[in-house]
Design a protein around this motif. Structure first.
Motif, PDB file in Angstrom:
ATOM      1  N   PRO A 279       0.814  -1.214   0.000  1.00  8.75           N
ATOM      2  CA  PRO A 279       0.000   0.000   0.000  1.00  8.75           C
ATOM      3  C   PRO A 279       0.855   1.275   0.000  1.00  8.75           C
ATOM      4  O   PRO A 279       2.014   1.269   0.414  1.00  8.75           O
ATOM      5  N   HIS A 280       0.265   2.366  -0.468  1.00 10.45           N
ATOM      6  CA  HIS A 280       0.840   3.709  -0.411  1.00 10.45           C
ATOM      7  C   HIS A 280       2.125   3.843  -1.222  1.00 10.45           C
ATOM      8  O   HIS A 280       3.019   4.605  -0.865  1.00 10.45           O
ATOM      9  N   TRP A 281       2.226   3.119  -2.334  1.00 17.63           N
ATOM     10  CA  TRP A 281       3.409   3.273  -3.201  1.00 17.63           C
ATOM     11  C   TRP A 281       3.300   4.621  -3.910  1.00 17.63           C
ATOM     12  O   TRP A 281       2.297   4.907  -4.562  1.00 17.63           O
ATOM     13  N   PRO A 282       4.302   5.493  -3.794  1.00 17.28           N
ATOM     14  CA  PRO A 282       4.177   6.848  -4.369  1.00 17.28           C
ATOM     15  C   PRO A 282       4.168   6.836  -5.888  1.00 17.28           C
ATOM     16  O   PRO A 282       4.861   6.028  -6.521  1.00 17.28           O
ATOM     17  N   ALA A 283       3.389   7.734  -6.455  1.00 19.28           N
ATOM     18  CA  ALA A 283       3.336   7.859  -7.916  1.00 19.28           C
ATOM     19  C   ALA A 283       4.611   8.484  -8.458  1.00 19.28           C
ATOM     20  O   ALA A 283       5.053   8.167  -9.569  1.00 19.28           O
ATOM     21  N   HIS A 284       5.208   9.399  -7.704  1.00 16.52           N
ATOM     22  CA  HIS A 284       6.461  10.046  -8.078  1.00 16.52           C
ATOM     23  C   HIS A 284       7.368  10.052  -6.859  1.00 16.52           C
ATOM     24  O   HIS A 284       6.940  10.411  -5.760  1.00 16.52           O
ATOM     25  N   THR A 285       8.618   9.660  -7.025  1.00 18.88           N
ATOM     26  CA  THR A 285       9.521   9.558  -5.889  1.00 18.88           C
ATOM     27  C   THR A 285      10.963   9.675  -6.346  1.00 18.88           C
ATOM     28  O   THR A 285      11.291   9.403  -7.509  1.00 18.88           O
ATOM     29  N   ILE A 303       3.706  -6.386 -13.168  1.00 19.14           N
ATOM     30  CA  ILE A 303       3.667  -5.238 -12.265  1.00 19.14           C
ATOM     31  C   ILE A 303       2.446  -4.389 -12.593  1.00 19.14           C
ATOM     32  O   ILE A 303       2.268  -3.967 -13.749  1.00 19.14           O
ATOM     33  N   THR A 304       1.609  -4.133 -11.617  1.00 22.76           N
ATOM     34  CA  THR A 304       0.458  -3.259 -11.815  1.00 22.76           C
ATOM     35  C   THR A 304       0.315  -2.334 -10.615  1.00 22.76           C
ATOM     36  O   THR A 304       0.911  -2.565  -9.553  1.00 22.76           O
ATOM     37  N   THR A 305      -0.466  -1.271 -10.786  1.00 17.49           N
ATOM     38  CA  THR A 305      -0.793  -0.380  -9.681  1.00 17.49           C
ATOM     39  C   THR A 305      -2.308  -0.232  -9.624  1.00 17.49           C
ATOM     40  O   THR A 305      -3.005  -0.400 -10.621  1.00 17.49           O
ATOM     41  N   GLU A 306      -2.784   0.070  -8.434  1.00 14.98           N
ATOM     42  CA  GLU A 306      -4.207   0.292  -8.219  1.00 14.98           C
ATOM     43  C   GLU A 306      -4.381   1.561  -7.407  1.00 14.98           C
ATOM     44  O   GLU A 306      -3.795   1.688  -6.322  1.00 14.98           O
ATOM     45  N   THR A 307      -5.134   2.514  -7.935  1.00 19.75           N
ATOM     46  CA  THR A 307      -5.364   3.785  -7.255  1.00 19.75           C
ATOM     47  C   THR A 307      -6.755   3.789  -6.637  1.00 19.75           C
ATOM     48  O   THR A 307      -7.748   3.507  -7.316  1.00 19.75           O
ATOM     49  N   HIS A 308      -6.823   4.091  -5.350  1.00 16.63           N
ATOM     50  CA  HIS A 308      -8.081   4.116  -4.620  1.00 16.63           C
ATOM     51  C   HIS A 308      -8.755   5.474  -4.794  1.00 16.63           C
ATOM     52  O   HIS A 308      -8.154   6.445  -5.256  1.00 16.63           O
ATOM     53  N   ALA A 309     -10.030   5.524  -4.388  1.00 18.16           N
ATOM     54  CA  ALA A 309     -10.817   6.750  -4.548  1.00 18.16           C
ATOM     55  C   ALA A 309     -10.204   7.926  -3.798  1.00 18.16           C
ATOM     56  O   ALA A 309     -10.328   9.078  -4.215  1.00 18.16           O
ATOM     57  N   ASP A 310      -9.525   7.638  -2.675  1.00 21.93           N
ATOM     58  CA  ASP A 310      -8.932   8.719  -1.889  1.00 21.93           C
ATOM     59  C   ASP A 310      -7.532   9.095  -2.370  1.00 21.93           C
ATOM     60  O   ASP A 310      -6.843   9.888  -1.731  1.00 21.93           O
ATOM     61  N   GLY A 311      -7.093   8.515  -3.486  1.00 19.21           N
ATOM     62  CA  GLY A 311      -5.793   8.859  -4.047  1.00 19.21           C
ATOM     63  C   GLY A 311      -4.674   7.920  -3.651  1.00 19.21           C
ATOM     64  O   GLY A 311      -3.583   7.980  -4.213  1.00 19.21           O
ATOM     65  N   ARG A 312      -4.909   7.053  -2.665  1.00 25.19           N
ATOM     66  CA  ARG A 312      -3.869   6.084  -2.285  1.00 25.19           C
ATOM     67  C   ARG A 312      -3.579   5.157  -3.459  1.00 25.19           C
ATOM     68  O   ARG A 312      -4.470   4.783  -4.212  1.00 25.19           O
ATOM     69  N   ARG A 313      -2.311   4.774  -3.566  1.00 22.71           N
ATOM     70  CA  ARG A 313      -1.881   3.972  -4.713  1.00 22.71           C
ATOM     71  C   ARG A 313      -1.135   2.745  -4.204  1.00 22.71           C
ATOM     72  O   ARG A 313      -0.192   2.858  -3.426  1.00 22.71           O
ATOM     73  N   ASP A 314      -1.586   1.567  -4.626  1.00 21.66           N
ATOM     74  CA  ASP A 314      -0.944   0.318  -4.229  1.00 21.66           C
ATOM     75  C   ASP A 314      -0.145  -0.243  -5.400  1.00 21.66           C
ATOM     76  O   ASP A 314      -0.555  -0.108  -6.561  1.00 21.66           O
ATOM     77  N   LEU A 315       0.979  -0.888  -5.078  1.00 14.46           N
ATOM     78  CA  LEU A 315       1.757  -1.622  -6.072  1.00 14.46           C
ATOM     79  C   LEU A 315       1.462  -3.101  -5.901  1.00 14.46           C
ATOM     80  O   LEU A 315       1.467  -3.608  -4.766  1.00 14.46           O
ATOM     81  N   ILE A 316       1.200  -3.796  -7.010  1.00 12.61           N
ATOM     82  CA  ILE A 316       0.954  -5.237  -6.969  1.00 12.61           C
ATOM     83  C   ILE A 316       1.963  -5.918  -7.878  1.00 12.61           C
ATOM     84  O   ILE A 316       2.100  -5.563  -9.055  1.00 12.61           O
TER      85      ILE A 316
END
Length: 466
Positions: A279-285, A303-316
Motif C-alpha cells: 500500500p501507499h506506493w508513491p506515484a512520483h519519488t 507489475i500493476t498499480t491500483e489507485t483508490h478513490a482517496d488517491g492512495r496507490r498500491d503496487l501489486i
C-alpha cells in the motif's frame, strides 16, 4: 573476502530459522517510512528557523541514532501519538534559538547518514562534537567529507571514526567552493548539501571522482532542500551542485514508505509465483527502491498499480508461473541503485540462468563489503556467486543448494537476502536477524507472519493472485 568476514558481528542470539514457503504467497504488506527521507528531514528541520513536524517518520536504530545525535546538539525533538488514523508517531522538532547548537557526543552506530550528514551541521556548534560508532563503522570511508569540511573552514581532528568537530570561533563557517571525490559514497555530497544554507557563502560542490554511485539519493537531498526553501542549482552533466546561503523555514514533512525495505517482500512474490501488494506506493519519488519495479518486470513478473478513490496507490507484483524456476536472468548496471543488490542477488541465485550485476564496487564500503559477503554466503550454501572488480556474476545452482547458517555481517540487507533464499532452500538460518532493526524493526515477525499466513499450496496459477 576478508573485509566481509572480519566484519561479521558477534551475537549470542540464536539464528532465525528462515521459513520455507509451502506454495505461492499471497499477501499485503505495509511498509514503514523511508529511513533516507526521515534522516534528511531531521537534518533539515534541525537547521531551520522555527518548528517542523514529520509525519510517517521511521523509528529504527538509524533514525533513533539521528534523533539522539541532534538532541545532543541542543535540538528539541519529541514524538506525539498518532492522530487521524496515522500509523506512526509525529515528530516535532524545535531547533535551538539563534542556531546555537551545543557541543556533545554523537553515537553513529553503523548509520552512514549520521556519520556523514551530521558533521556539516555540527560545524555550527558552540562546543566540540565528538563522533564515534560501532567497530565496523570505523572502517567506513569518511576522509572525503572531512577533508571537504576543512577546506570550507571547519576545524576537524581525525580522518575516520572516531573524530571531532571543533567549536566555531567568532563567525559562521565560511563555506564556498570545494571538490569532492564521492566515488565511495553519494552521502558525502548529500551531507554537505543538507547544511549548506547555514554557511556564510553557501556551498558549491564539484564531484571529481571517476564514478558517482547512488545518484537518486543526491536527487532526494536536492528535492527536499528545495521543499524547505533552499535555492539549489544542479548541473548533473558537470556533476556540480550549488546551494545559496539562507534561512530554511520550519515546515511539515510527510515521509513515504521505504521502498527499498519493500523489495524483500516483492521478491517473495517473485520466487514463489505468488502476489504481493504494497500500500501507499508513491506515484512520483526520488527513492532508489522504485527501480525494483522495472527489475522484477525484466525478471518475468507482472507489475500493476491500483489507485483508490482517496488517491492512495498500491503496487501489486505477481510472480511468474513456476516461481523461481521461471525467473529470467538480468545484466544490470546497479551503480545508481546499489542498495537493491542483496535482494537482486538473492533472486538471481534462485533463478536458472546466469545474471551479472555491475557498477557496484562502492558496496565494499557499506555496512560490510557486500560483494564479498554475498559471494561468500551464496557459495557456502551450495550456490555460485563470483566477485568481480565492479560487481557480481551469479550462476544459479538451486538444486545443489542446501541449508546452513547465512551470516549477516551486521548488515540489514544481507539479513533480508538470506530470508529470501530461505523461502526456497530448506534449512537456511539467518544469523543476527536483529540487525534488520537498523531500518526495519520487526522484520522477522513480518516475514514469519507472511509465510505462515500467506502460503497457499493449492494456488497453482499466479494469475489468480491479482
Amino acid at each position: 573476502m576478508m573485509g566481509a568476514v572480519s566484519a561479521q558481528k558477534k551475537t549470542s542470539a540464536a539464528p532465525f530459522a528462515a521459513p520455507q514457503a509451502r506454495g505461492p504467497l499471497r499477501w499485503v504488506q505495509s511498509i514503514p517510512g523511508s529511513k533516507s527521507m526521515t534522516n534528511r528531514a531531521l537534518i533539515l528541520a534541525a537547521g531551520a528557523a522555527g518548528r517542523s513536524e514529520i509525519f510517517g517518520a521511521l523509528r529504527s536504530r538509524d533514525t533513533d541514532l539521528m534523533i539522539e545525535a541532534l538532541r545532543s546538539l541542543g535540538v528539541r525533538i519529541r514524538a506525539v501519538s498518532p492522530t487521524h488514523g496515522s500509523e506512526s508517531d509525529c515528530l516535532i522538532i524545535d531547533p535551538p534559538s539563534e542556531g546555537e547548537y551545543s557541543g556533545g557526543t554523537v553515537d553513529c552506530g553503523l548509520a552512514g547518514t549520521v556519520m556523514r550528514f551530521l558533521p556539516p551541521l555540527a560545524a555550527h556548534s558552540t562546543g566540540t562534537v565528538l563522533f564515534d560508532g560501532d567497530p565496523q563503522a570505523r572502517t567506513r570511508p569518511m576522509g572525503a567529507i572531512l577533508d571537504a569540511l576543512r577546506k570550507l573552514g571547519v576545524e576537524i581532528e581525525g580522518d575516520s571514526l572516531p573524530f571531532s568537530v571543533h567549536a566555531r570561533t567568532d563567525h559562521t563557517p565560511r563555506g564556498g567552493e570545494v571538490e569532492v571525490d564521492a566515488s565511495g559514497s553519494s552521502q558525502f555530497i548529500s551531507g554537505l548539501l543538507l547544511s549548506a544554507p547555514l554557511y556564510e557563502e553557501g556551498i558549491t560542490i564539484k564531484h571529481v571522482g571517476a564514478t558517482l554511485p547512488s545518484l537518486p539519493h543526491i536527487d532526494m537531498s536536492v528535492a527536499m532542500l528545495r521543499e524547505a526553501g533552499a535555492q539549489v542549482d544542479a548541473n548533473l552533466f558537470e556533476h556540480t551542485w550549488s546551494v545559496q546561503p539562507g534561512q530554511l523555514a520550519g515546515r511539515t514533512w510527510h515521509i513515504e514508505p521505504d521502498l527499498s525495505n519493500a523489495t524483500p517482500f516483492l521478491a517473495a512474490a517473485a520466487v514463489t509465483g505468488g502476489s504481493m501488494r504494497i500500500p501507499h506506493w508513491p506515484a512520483h519519488t526520488t527513492q532508489a527502491g522504485d527501480a525494483i519495479r522495472d527489475i522484477l518486470k525484466d525478471m518475468g513478473c507482472t507489475i500493476t498499480t491500483e489507485t483508490h478513490a482517496d488517491g492512495r496507490r498500491d503496487l501489486i507484483v505477481v510472480g511468474p508461473r513456476g516461481g523461481h524456476r521461471a525467473l529470467k536472468p538480468v545484466d544490470l548496471d546497479m551503480s545508481a541503485i546499489g542498495e537493491l543488490t542483496p535482494t537482486v542477488a538473492a533472486l538471481a541465485a534462485l533463478g536458472t540462468e546466469p545474471s551479472r550485476l555491475r557498477g557496484i564496487a562502492h558496496l565494499r564500503g557499506h555496512e560490510t563489503d557486500r560483494l564479498a559477503a554475498l559471494s561468500t554466503e551464496i557459495t557456502k550454501l551450495g550456490g555460485h556467486c563470483e566477485e568481480l572488480a565492479d560487481g557480481l556474476i551469479i550462476r544459479p545452482k538451486v538444486e545443489a543448494m542446501h541449508g546452513g547458517v547465512w551470516h549477516s555481517y551486521a548488515d540489514h540487507r544481507m539479513a533480508t537476502a538470506g530470508a529470501i533464499i530461505g523461502l526456497v532452500v530448506e534449512g537456511v538460518e539467518v544469523a543476527d536477524i536483529g540487525t534488520t532493526a537498523k531500518t526495519l524493526p520487526g522484520f522477522e515477525l513480518m516475514w514469519a507472519t507472511m509465510v505462515s499466513e500467506g502460503s497457499h499450496p493449492e494456488a497453482a496459477d499466479p494469475e489468480d493472485h491479482r
